[in-house]
Design an enzyme around this catalytic site. Structure first.
Site, PDB file in Angstrom:
ATOM      1  N   ARG A 167       4.125  -8.556  13.248  1.00 12.07           N
ATOM      2  CA  ARG A 167       3.396  -7.388  12.729  1.00 12.07           C
ATOM      3  C   ARG A 167       2.182  -7.839  11.932  1.00 12.07           C
ATOM      4  O   ARG A 167       1.122  -7.231  11.998  1.00 12.07           O
ATOM      5  CB  ARG A 167       4.320  -6.528  11.841  1.00 12.07           C
ATOM      6  CG  ARG A 167       5.306  -5.739  12.663  1.00 12.07           C
ATOM      7  CD  ARG A 167       6.361  -5.100  11.791  1.00 12.07           C
ATOM      8  NE  ARG A 167       5.852  -4.141  10.857  1.00 12.07           N
ATOM      9  CZ  ARG A 167       6.418  -3.866   9.678  1.00 12.07           C
ATOM     10  NH1 ARG A 167       7.499  -4.506   9.307  1.00 12.07           N
ATOM     11  NH2 ARG A 167       5.900  -2.961   8.899  1.00 12.07           N
ATOM     12  N   ARG A 173      12.320  -5.329   1.283  1.00  9.20           N
ATOM     13  CA  ARG A 173      12.049  -3.885   1.144  1.00  9.20           C
ATOM     14  C   ARG A 173      13.251  -3.028   1.523  1.00  9.20           C
ATOM     15  O   ARG A 173      13.923  -3.264   2.524  1.00  9.20           O
ATOM     16  CB  ARG A 173      10.861  -3.551   2.049  1.00  9.20           C
ATOM     17  CG  ARG A 173      10.471  -2.108   2.048  1.00  9.20           C
ATOM     18  CD  ARG A 173       9.068  -1.944   2.516  1.00  9.20           C
ATOM     19  NE  ARG A 173       8.916  -2.060   3.955  1.00  9.20           N
ATOM     20  CZ  ARG A 173       7.788  -1.765   4.583  1.00  9.20           C
ATOM     21  NH1 ARG A 173       6.731  -1.359   3.912  1.00  9.20           N
ATOM     22  NH2 ARG A 173       7.714  -1.896   5.887  1.00  9.20           N
ATOM     23  N   ARG A 219      -5.675   2.161  12.602  1.00 10.61           N
ATOM     24  CA  ARG A 219      -5.292   0.768  12.813  1.00 10.61           C
ATOM     25  C   ARG A 219      -6.071   0.170  13.971  1.00 10.61           C
ATOM     26  O   ARG A 219      -5.897  -0.996  14.267  1.00 10.61           O
ATOM     27  CB  ARG A 219      -3.803   0.690  13.130  1.00 10.61           C
ATOM     28  CG  ARG A 219      -2.913   0.409  11.903  1.00 10.61           C
ATOM     29  CD  ARG A 219      -1.499   0.550  12.372  1.00 10.61           C
ATOM     30  NE  ARG A 219      -0.472  -0.150  11.717  1.00 10.61           N
ATOM     31  CZ  ARG A 219       0.409   0.408  10.882  1.00 10.61           C
ATOM     32  NH1 ARG A 219       0.259   1.637  10.476  1.00 10.61           N
ATOM     33  NH2 ARG A 219       1.422  -0.289  10.420  1.00 10.61           N
ATOM     34  N   LYS A 226       0.805  -1.227   0.000  1.00 13.04           N
ATOM     35  CA  LYS A 226       0.000   0.000   0.000  1.00 13.04           C
ATOM     36  C   LYS A 226       0.837   1.275   0.000  1.00 13.04           C
ATOM     37  O   LYS A 226       0.459   2.258  -0.617  1.00 13.04           O
ATOM     38  CB  LYS A 226      -1.043   0.002   1.116  1.00 13.04           C
ATOM     39  CG  LYS A 226      -0.487  -0.051   2.518  1.00 13.04           C
ATOM     40  CD  LYS A 226      -1.623  -0.149   3.529  1.00 13.04           C
ATOM     41  CE  LYS A 226      -1.119  -0.030   4.952  1.00 13.04           C
ATOM     42  NZ  LYS A 226      -0.036  -0.971   5.299  1.00 13.04           N
ATOM     43  N   ARG A 247      14.340  -1.260   7.144  1.00 17.55           N
ATOM     44  CA  ARG A 247      13.749  -0.934   8.435  1.00 17.55           C
ATOM     45  C   ARG A 247      14.048  -2.031   9.454  1.00 17.55           C
ATOM     46  O   ARG A 247      14.029  -3.196   9.137  1.00 17.55           O
ATOM     47  CB  ARG A 247      12.238  -0.765   8.279  1.00 17.55           C
ATOM     48  CG  ARG A 247      11.869   0.617   7.814  1.00 17.55           C
ATOM     49  CD  ARG A 247      10.438   0.734   7.444  1.00 17.55           C
ATOM     50  NE  ARG A 247       9.495   0.171   8.413  1.00 17.55           N
ATOM     51  CZ  ARG A 247       8.179   0.273   8.285  1.00 17.55           C
ATOM     52  NH1 ARG A 247       7.666   0.935   7.265  1.00 17.55           N
ATOM     53  NH2 ARG A 247       7.374  -0.266   9.169  1.00 17.55           N
TER      54      ARG A 247
HETATM   55  P1  AMP Z   1       4.186   1.385   9.026  1.00 15.13           P
HETATM   56  O1  AMP Z   1       5.255   2.222   8.381  1.00 15.13           O
HETATM   57  O2  AMP Z   1       2.795   1.786   8.621  1.00 15.13           O
HETATM   58  O3  AMP Z   1       4.426  -0.099   8.882  1.00 15.13           O
HETATM   59  O4  AMP Z   1       4.269   1.688  10.593  1.00 15.13           O
HETATM   60  C1  AMP Z   1       5.448   1.431  11.321  1.00 15.13           C
HETATM   61  C2  AMP Z   1       5.142   1.406  12.811  1.00 15.13           C
HETATM   62  O5  AMP Z   1       4.634   2.686  13.227  1.00 15.13           O
HETATM   63  C3  AMP Z   1       4.090   0.402  13.259  1.00 15.13           C
HETATM   64  O6  AMP Z   1       4.623  -0.908  13.426  1.00 15.13           O
HETATM   65  C4  AMP Z   1       3.649   1.027  14.577  1.00 15.13           C
HETATM   66  O7  AMP Z   1       4.626   0.839  15.591  1.00 15.13           O
HETATM   67  C5  AMP Z   1       3.653   2.514  14.242  1.00 15.13           C
HETATM   68  N1  AMP Z   1       2.358   2.967  13.690  1.00 15.13           N
HETATM   69  C6  AMP Z   1       2.143   3.486  12.446  1.00 15.13           C
HETATM   70  N2  AMP Z   1       0.841   3.823  12.285  1.00 15.13           N
HETATM   71  C7  AMP Z   1       0.234   3.497  13.455  1.00 15.13           C
HETATM   72  C8  AMP Z   1      -1.108   3.578  13.919  1.00 15.13           C
HETATM   73  N3  AMP Z   1      -2.086   4.053  13.134  1.00 15.13           N
HETATM   74  N4  AMP Z   1      -1.381   3.149  15.186  1.00 15.13           N
HETATM   75  C9  AMP Z   1      -0.411   2.682  15.995  1.00 15.13           C
HETATM   76  N5  AMP Z   1       0.874   2.558  15.614  1.00 15.13           N
HETATM   77  C10 AMP Z   1       1.206   2.961  14.352  1.00 15.13           C
END
Ligand code: AMP
Length: 217
Positions: free
Chosen positions: A166, A122, A88, A13, A155
């Site tokens: 995750r 990635r 989320r 996404k 990452r």
């Molecule tokens: P992402 O880049 O979307 O995979 O997000 C990386 C990390 O940021 C996640 O594993 C969470 O620790 C935190 N995170 C991002 N968006 C949210 C959200 N909406 N609610 C809670 N934690 C978030």
């Protein structure tokens, strides 16, 4: 147009949204990117959330909601946006519903093994956050971003043991949101197993079609 993109980590996404916003000229609001920016800047918020990002745990709702509400109130979001990585949880979805009316929620789906391969290969630009993949979206020069020349990195939470957690956490928390948006009548599901590197235009056509269909309703 106010769009949210839902889907498991690694579903693609972020990649699709980066390309979409270039074409429809809306800001891309990624909560993960915003948190990583705060961590890089060593802001108070960054210090509070680092532990969650390293472990792959969700950041507490009040911190995320506060950050997103502040971001959506900015001038560039007034004509619309694509929100990626938020909501989320149910509490986040309800907080979002209080401050905005969404036009569409796109739920991206891909087969499990594809999701794992996408995450484990990635690579991301440290400067502009553009997403590459070691096999499917290969940068022209190893370790360097095609767009801005920034350094590419992997990452911490894209390591195999964290990846599985995750994905499980995503299923527990985000799945109920799918029915929430379905009930609101704004959900569109898109299954994309093809590689973005090879099938970019076909994938983008699918996404644009879904957006136009919704607009015509
Ligand atoms: P992402 O880049 O979307 O995979 O997000 C990386 C990390 O940021 C996640 O594993 C969470 O620790 C935190 N995170 C991002 N968006 C949210 C959200 N909406 N609610 C809670 N934690 C978030």
């Amino acid at each position: 147009m106010r769009i949210i993109v839902l889907g498991s980590p690694g579903v693609g996404k972020g990649t699709y949204t980066q390309e979409l916003v270039k074409r429809i000229n809306l800001p891309h609001i990624s909560t993960g990117d915003l948190f990583r920016m705060h961590i890089k800047q060593k802001s108070d918020l960054g210090k509070q959330v680092q532990i969650y990002l390293d472990s792959g745990d969700l950041v507490p709702d009040e911190l995320v909601i506060f950050m997103v509400e502040k971001r959506l109130a900015q001038e560039d979001c007034q004509k619309g946006y694509v929100l990626d990585g938020f909501p989320r949880t149910f509490a986040q979805a309800e907080a979002l519903a209080k401050v905005t009316n969404l036009d569409i929620a796109i739920h991206f789906i891909a087969d499990d093994q594809i999701v794992i391969d996408r995450l484990s290969g990635r690579i991301i630009c440290k400067s502009c956050n553009r997403i590459f993949h070691e096999k499917n979206i290969v940068p022209k020069q190893e370790g360097i971003c095609d767009d801005c020349g920034g350094e590419l990195y992997r990452r911490e939470d894209d390591k195999p043991d964290v990846i599985k957690d995750r994905i499980i956490r995503y299923r527990e928390k985000v799945a109920p949101l799918i029915s929430y948006y379905q009930q609101k009548g704004i959900l569109k599901e898109l299954l994309i197993n093809e590689d973005f590197g090879e099938h970019k235009e076909a994938i983008m056509a699918k996404i644009q079609e879904v957006l136009n269909l919704n607009k015509l309703k």
